[in-house]
Design a protein around this motif. Structure first.
Motif, PDB file in Angstrom:
ATOM      1  N   PRO A 174      14.946 -82.656 -72.111  1.00 28.93           N
ATOM      2  CA  PRO A 174      16.389 -82.757 -71.882  1.00 28.93           C
ATOM      3  C   PRO A 174      17.188 -81.837 -72.803  1.00 28.93           C
ATOM      4  O   PRO A 174      18.204 -81.272 -72.412  1.00 28.93           O
ATOM      5  CB  PRO A 174      16.702 -84.226 -72.184  1.00 28.93           C
ATOM      6  CG  PRO A 174      15.419 -84.921 -72.049  1.00 28.93           C
ATOM      7  CD  PRO A 174      14.350 -83.955 -72.419  1.00 28.93           C
ATOM      8  N   ARG A 175      16.637 -81.694 -74.045  1.00 31.24           N
ATOM      9  CA  ARG A 175      17.337 -80.831 -74.998  1.00 31.24           C
ATOM     10  C   ARG A 175      17.366 -79.393 -74.492  1.00 31.24           C
ATOM     11  O   ARG A 175      18.389 -78.720 -74.506  1.00 31.24           O
ATOM     12  CB  ARG A 175      16.622 -80.910 -76.354  1.00 31.24           C
ATOM     13  CG  ARG A 175      17.564 -80.633 -77.510  1.00 31.24           C
ATOM     14  CD  ARG A 175      16.834 -80.620 -78.821  1.00 31.24           C
ATOM     15  NE  ARG A 175      16.482 -81.946 -79.290  1.00 31.24           N
ATOM     16  CZ  ARG A 175      15.713 -82.146 -80.349  1.00 31.24           C
ATOM     17  NH1 ARG A 175      15.203 -81.142 -81.012  1.00 31.24           N
ATOM     18  NH2 ARG A 175      15.438 -83.358 -80.756  1.00 31.24           N
ATOM     19  N   TYR A 176      16.175 -78.922 -74.011  1.00 33.30           N
ATOM     20  CA  TYR A 176      16.108 -77.564 -73.463  1.00 33.30           C
ATOM     21  C   TYR A 176      17.031 -77.445 -72.258  1.00 33.30           C
ATOM     22  O   TYR A 176      17.719 -76.443 -72.077  1.00 33.30           O
ATOM     23  CB  TYR A 176      14.669 -77.217 -73.059  1.00 33.30           C
ATOM     24  CG  TYR A 176      13.779 -76.923 -74.234  1.00 33.30           C
ATOM     25  CD1 TYR A 176      14.148 -75.950 -75.176  1.00 33.30           C
ATOM     26  CD2 TYR A 176      12.584 -77.595 -74.419  1.00 33.30           C
ATOM     27  CE1 TYR A 176      13.346 -75.678 -76.250  1.00 33.30           C
ATOM     28  CE2 TYR A 176      11.771 -77.332 -75.497  1.00 33.30           C
ATOM     29  CZ  TYR A 176      12.153 -76.370 -76.419  1.00 33.30           C
ATOM     30  OH  TYR A 176      11.365 -76.111 -77.482  1.00 33.30           O
ATOM     31  N   ALA A 177      17.013 -78.509 -71.434  1.00 32.83           N
ATOM     32  CA  ALA A 177      17.843 -78.507 -70.232  1.00 32.83           C
ATOM     33  C   ALA A 177      19.311 -78.395 -70.626  1.00 32.83           C
ATOM     34  O   ALA A 177      20.076 -77.644 -70.020  1.00 32.83           O
ATOM     35  CB  ALA A 177      17.595 -79.777 -69.429  1.00 32.83           C
ATOM     36  N   ALA A 178      19.681 -79.114 -71.679  1.00 36.57           N
ATOM     37  CA  ALA A 178      21.070 -79.098 -72.148  1.00 36.57           C
ATOM     38  C   ALA A 178      21.449 -77.696 -72.620  1.00 36.57           C
ATOM     39  O   ALA A 178      22.522 -77.179 -72.299  1.00 36.57           O
ATOM     40  CB  ALA A 178      21.249 -80.106 -73.272  1.00 36.57           C
ATOM     41  N   ILE A 179      20.507 -77.075 -73.372  1.00 34.15           N
ATOM     42  CA  ILE A 179      20.772 -75.721 -73.875  1.00 34.15           C
ATOM     43  C   ILE A 179      20.928 -74.753 -72.701  1.00 34.15           C
ATOM     44  O   ILE A 179      21.885 -73.976 -72.644  1.00 34.15           O
ATOM     45  CB  ILE A 179      19.628 -75.261 -74.813  1.00 34.15           C
ATOM     46  CG1 ILE A 179      19.647 -76.095 -76.105  1.00 34.15           C
ATOM     47  CG2 ILE A 179      19.754 -73.783 -75.132  1.00 34.15           C
ATOM     48  CD1 ILE A 179      18.376 -75.990 -76.920  1.00 34.15           C
ATOM     49  N   ALA A 180      19.978 -74.874 -71.723  1.00 33.98           N
ATOM     50  CA  ALA A 180      20.018 -73.990 -70.558  1.00 33.98           C
ATOM     51  C   ALA A 180      21.324 -74.208 -69.790  1.00 33.98           C
ATOM     52  O   ALA A 180      21.981 -73.236 -69.373  1.00 33.98           O
ATOM     53  CB  ALA A 180      18.836 -74.270 -69.657  1.00 33.98           C
ATOM     54  N   ALA A 181      21.714 -75.478 -69.647  1.00 34.85           N
ATOM     55  CA  ALA A 181      22.934 -75.800 -68.897  1.00 34.85           C
ATOM     56  C   ALA A 181      24.154 -75.222 -69.591  1.00 34.85           C
ATOM     57  O   ALA A 181      25.039 -74.670 -68.939  1.00 34.85           O
ATOM     58  CB  ALA A 181      23.064 -77.313 -68.762  1.00 34.85           C
ATOM     59  N   SER A 182      24.164 -75.309 -70.929  1.00 41.47           N
ATOM     60  CA  SER A 182      25.340 -74.800 -71.653  1.00 41.47           C
ATOM     61  C   SER A 182      25.419 -73.279 -71.544  1.00 41.47           C
ATOM     62  O   SER A 182      26.501 -72.715 -71.380  1.00 41.47           O
ATOM     63  CB  SER A 182      25.317 -75.251 -73.114  1.00 41.47           C
ATOM     64  OG  SER A 182      24.154 -74.777 -73.733  1.00 41.47           O
ATOM     65  N   VAL A 197      28.456 -71.232 -69.814  1.00 41.40           N
ATOM     66  CA  VAL A 197      29.180 -70.131 -70.466  1.00 41.40           C
ATOM     67  C   VAL A 197      29.155 -68.897 -69.572  1.00 41.40           C
ATOM     68  O   VAL A 197      30.175 -68.224 -69.371  1.00 41.40           O
ATOM     69  CB  VAL A 197      28.558 -69.824 -71.848  1.00 41.40           C
ATOM     70  CG1 VAL A 197      29.091 -68.511 -72.411  1.00 41.40           C
ATOM     71  CG2 VAL A 197      28.823 -70.970 -72.815  1.00 41.40           C
ATOM     72  N   ALA A 198      27.960 -68.620 -68.987  1.00 44.76           N
ATOM     73  CA  ALA A 198      27.822 -67.448 -68.121  1.00 44.76           C
ATOM     74  C   ALA A 198      28.751 -67.564 -66.917  1.00 44.76           C
ATOM     75  O   ALA A 198      29.481 -66.616 -66.586  1.00 44.76           O
ATOM     76  CB  ALA A 198      26.369 -67.323 -67.660  1.00 44.76           C
ATOM     77  N   ILE A 199      28.728 -68.746 -66.267  1.00 40.15           N
ATOM     78  CA  ILE A 199      29.574 -68.962 -65.079  1.00 40.15           C
ATOM     79  C   ILE A 199      31.048 -68.830 -65.463  1.00 40.15           C
ATOM     80  O   ILE A 199      31.828 -68.168 -64.775  1.00 40.15           O
ATOM     81  CB  ILE A 199      29.290 -70.340 -64.449  1.00 40.15           C
ATOM     82  CG1 ILE A 199      27.909 -70.318 -63.779  1.00 40.15           C
ATOM     83  CG2 ILE A 199      30.356 -70.699 -63.416  1.00 40.15           C
ATOM     84  CD1 ILE A 199      27.408 -71.677 -63.362  1.00 40.15           C
ATOM     85  N   ALA A 200      31.418 -69.449 -66.598  1.00 37.35           N
ATOM     86  CA  ALA A 200      32.818 -69.412 -67.047  1.00 37.35           C
ATOM     87  C   ALA A 200      33.264 -67.973 -67.262  1.00 37.35           C
ATOM     88  O   ALA A 200      34.356 -67.573 -66.852  1.00 37.35           O
ATOM     89  CB  ALA A 200      32.964 -70.210 -68.331  1.00 37.35           C
ATOM     90  N   SER A 201      32.364 -67.160 -67.881  1.00 32.87           N
ATOM     91  CA  SER A 201      32.752 -65.775 -68.150  1.00 32.87           C
ATOM     92  C   SER A 201      32.880 -64.978 -66.860  1.00 32.87           C
ATOM     93  O   SER A 201      33.796 -64.161 -66.725  1.00 32.87           O
ATOM     94  CB  SER A 201      31.746 -65.122 -69.102  1.00 32.87           C
ATOM     95  OG  SER A 201      30.500 -65.008 -68.472  1.00 32.87           O
ATOM     96  N   ILE A 202      31.961 -65.269 -65.877  1.00 33.02           N
ATOM     97  CA  ILE A 202      32.033 -64.570 -64.582  1.00 33.02           C
ATOM     98  C   ILE A 202      33.345 -64.933 -63.887  1.00 33.02           C
ATOM     99  O   ILE A 202      34.069 -64.063 -63.392  1.00 33.02           O
ATOM    100  CB  ILE A 202      30.823 -64.932 -63.694  1.00 33.02           C
ATOM    101  CG1 ILE A 202      29.550 -64.259 -64.247  1.00 33.02           C
ATOM    102  CG2 ILE A 202      31.050 -64.490 -62.242  1.00 33.02           C
ATOM    103  CD1 ILE A 202      28.272 -64.836 -63.698  1.00 33.02           C
ATOM    104  N   VAL A 203      33.659 -66.245 -63.875  1.00 36.07           N
ATOM    105  CA  VAL A 203      34.892 -66.722 -63.232  1.00 36.07           C
ATOM    106  C   VAL A 203      36.099 -66.073 -63.896  1.00 36.07           C
ATOM    107  O   VAL A 203      37.009 -65.571 -63.235  1.00 36.07           O
ATOM    108  CB  VAL A 203      34.975 -68.267 -63.306  1.00 36.07           C
ATOM    109  CG1 VAL A 203      36.379 -68.746 -62.937  1.00 36.07           C
ATOM    110  CG2 VAL A 203      33.945 -68.902 -62.390  1.00 36.07           C
ATOM    111  N   TRP A 204      36.066 -66.060 -65.216  1.00 30.38           N
ATOM    112  CA  TRP A 204      37.158 -65.452 -65.992  1.00 30.38           C
ATOM    113  C   TRP A 204      37.337 -63.987 -65.619  1.00 30.38           C
ATOM    114  O   TRP A 204      38.443 -63.527 -65.326  1.00 30.38           O
ATOM    115  CB  TRP A 204      36.855 -65.602 -67.478  1.00 30.38           C
ATOM    116  CG  TRP A 204      37.774 -64.850 -68.382  1.00 30.38           C
ATOM    117  CD1 TRP A 204      37.527 -63.681 -69.028  1.00 30.38           C
ATOM    118  CD2 TRP A 204      39.125 -65.210 -68.719  1.00 30.38           C
ATOM    119  NE1 TRP A 204      38.612 -63.294 -69.748  1.00 30.38           N
ATOM    120  CE2 TRP A 204      39.609 -64.212 -69.584  1.00 30.38           C
ATOM    121  CE3 TRP A 204      39.956 -66.282 -68.377  1.00 30.38           C
ATOM    122  CZ2 TRP A 204      40.895 -64.242 -70.108  1.00 30.38           C
ATOM    123  CZ3 TRP A 204      41.238 -66.311 -68.906  1.00 30.38           C
ATOM    124  CH2 TRP A 204      41.694 -65.305 -69.762  1.00 30.38           C
TER     125      TRP A 204
END
Lengths: 104, 169
Positions: free
Chosen positions: B79-87, B91-98
């Motif tokens: 779950p920890r890795y999943a959380a890191i991957a999700a974050s 960030v990547a999606i947010a930057s693309i949207v931005w």
């Protein structure tokens, strides 16, 4: 009254006998366990002292179910060498038990 | 009798493993029926192998015990890795949207900017050309230098400014 006390005596006697038998059984099991533990310790010691050259064929033969020919291929030995090493290893382990005095 | 015992003892391991030929096996069995000592050795051989089996199973169980927590910790860490991957993904999606949301604005700006840059570099190049024409005349040296200085200050981002700068030094 006499009748009743006799009955209670019998019941008590039965219980005492039962308990005695159980404790005997328990002590017998305890002795067997102790012997087994001691023998295990002896074999464990012999195994630890056993040369790897002798131990490897033994593990492969009896716990990995390879035959002498296959073990020979794995360890780069002739099958007859494998058999002689197995013989040596097992005699060493058996001697450990015999020196202590094997229970019949 | 003694010699026979020695021979039999050498064959006992193979006998116990069932590796002897029929005739050898029956010879050993016959000897065993008469000789208590060799029977004891055979018993010891079998018992020791049983005990080695117990020790072997024990050691396998121990290695299993070592492995179980290892698997458990790996399971806990997922779950920890999943959380890191999700974050990271977030960030990547947010930057693309931005970027996509700000891009139209940026392109509008760049058109104006391109126009400004073209006019700027055009004027700067014309001024530079004029200054270079004047520089042929040694009397105009100070004026030419002033001109170069002006180009550098007024149109700092143009190629003409860079050239003017190199002429001054």
């Amino acid at each position: 009254m006499e009748h009743r006390s006799r009955r209670t005596f019998q019941r008590h006697a039965d219980e005492i006998l039962k308990r005695k038998l159980e404790t005997q059984k328990d002590s017998k099991a305890a002795v067997e366990n102790a012997i087994m533990a001691e023998e295990l310790e002896i074999v464990r010691n012999s195994l630890q002292k056993l040369d790897d050259l002798l131990l490897a064929p033994m593990v492969l033969r009896y716990f990995c179910d390879f035959n002498s020919k296959e073990i020979g291929k794995i360890l780069a030995l002739s099958p007859s060498t494998v058999r002689s090493r197995l013989r040596e290893a097992r005699m060493i382990l058996a001697k450990g038990l015999l020196e202590r005095g094997l229970e019949p | 009798m003694k010699k026979s015992c020695k021979e039999v003892k050498e064959m006992l391991v193979d006998y116990a493993d069932g590796q002897l030929s029929q005739s050898d096996s029956s010879k050993v069995a016959e000897h065993l029926s008469k000789c208590q000592e060799c029977r004891t050795v055979l018993d010891a051989l079998q018992k020791s192998l049983e005990l080695v089996g117990v020790i072997w199973a024990d050691s396998l169980a121990e290695t299993d015990n070592i492995r179980i927590p290892f698997i458990k910790t790996r399971k806990i860490r997922w779950p920890r890795y999943a959380a890191i991957a999700a974050s990271i993904l977030l960030v990547a999606i947010a930057s693309i949207v931005w970027h996509t949301s700000t891009q139209p604005k940026a392109s509008e700006l760049t058109f104006a900017e391109i126009e400004r840059k073209i006019t700027e570099s055009g004027s700067a190049a014309r001024l530079l050309a004029a200054a270079e024409l004047l520089s042929d005349n040694p009397e105009a040296e100070t004026i030419v230098k002033q001109q170069y200085q002006y180009i550098v200050e007024a149109y700092p981002e143009t190629t003409a400014a860079a050239k003017a700068k190199s002429r001054i030094h």
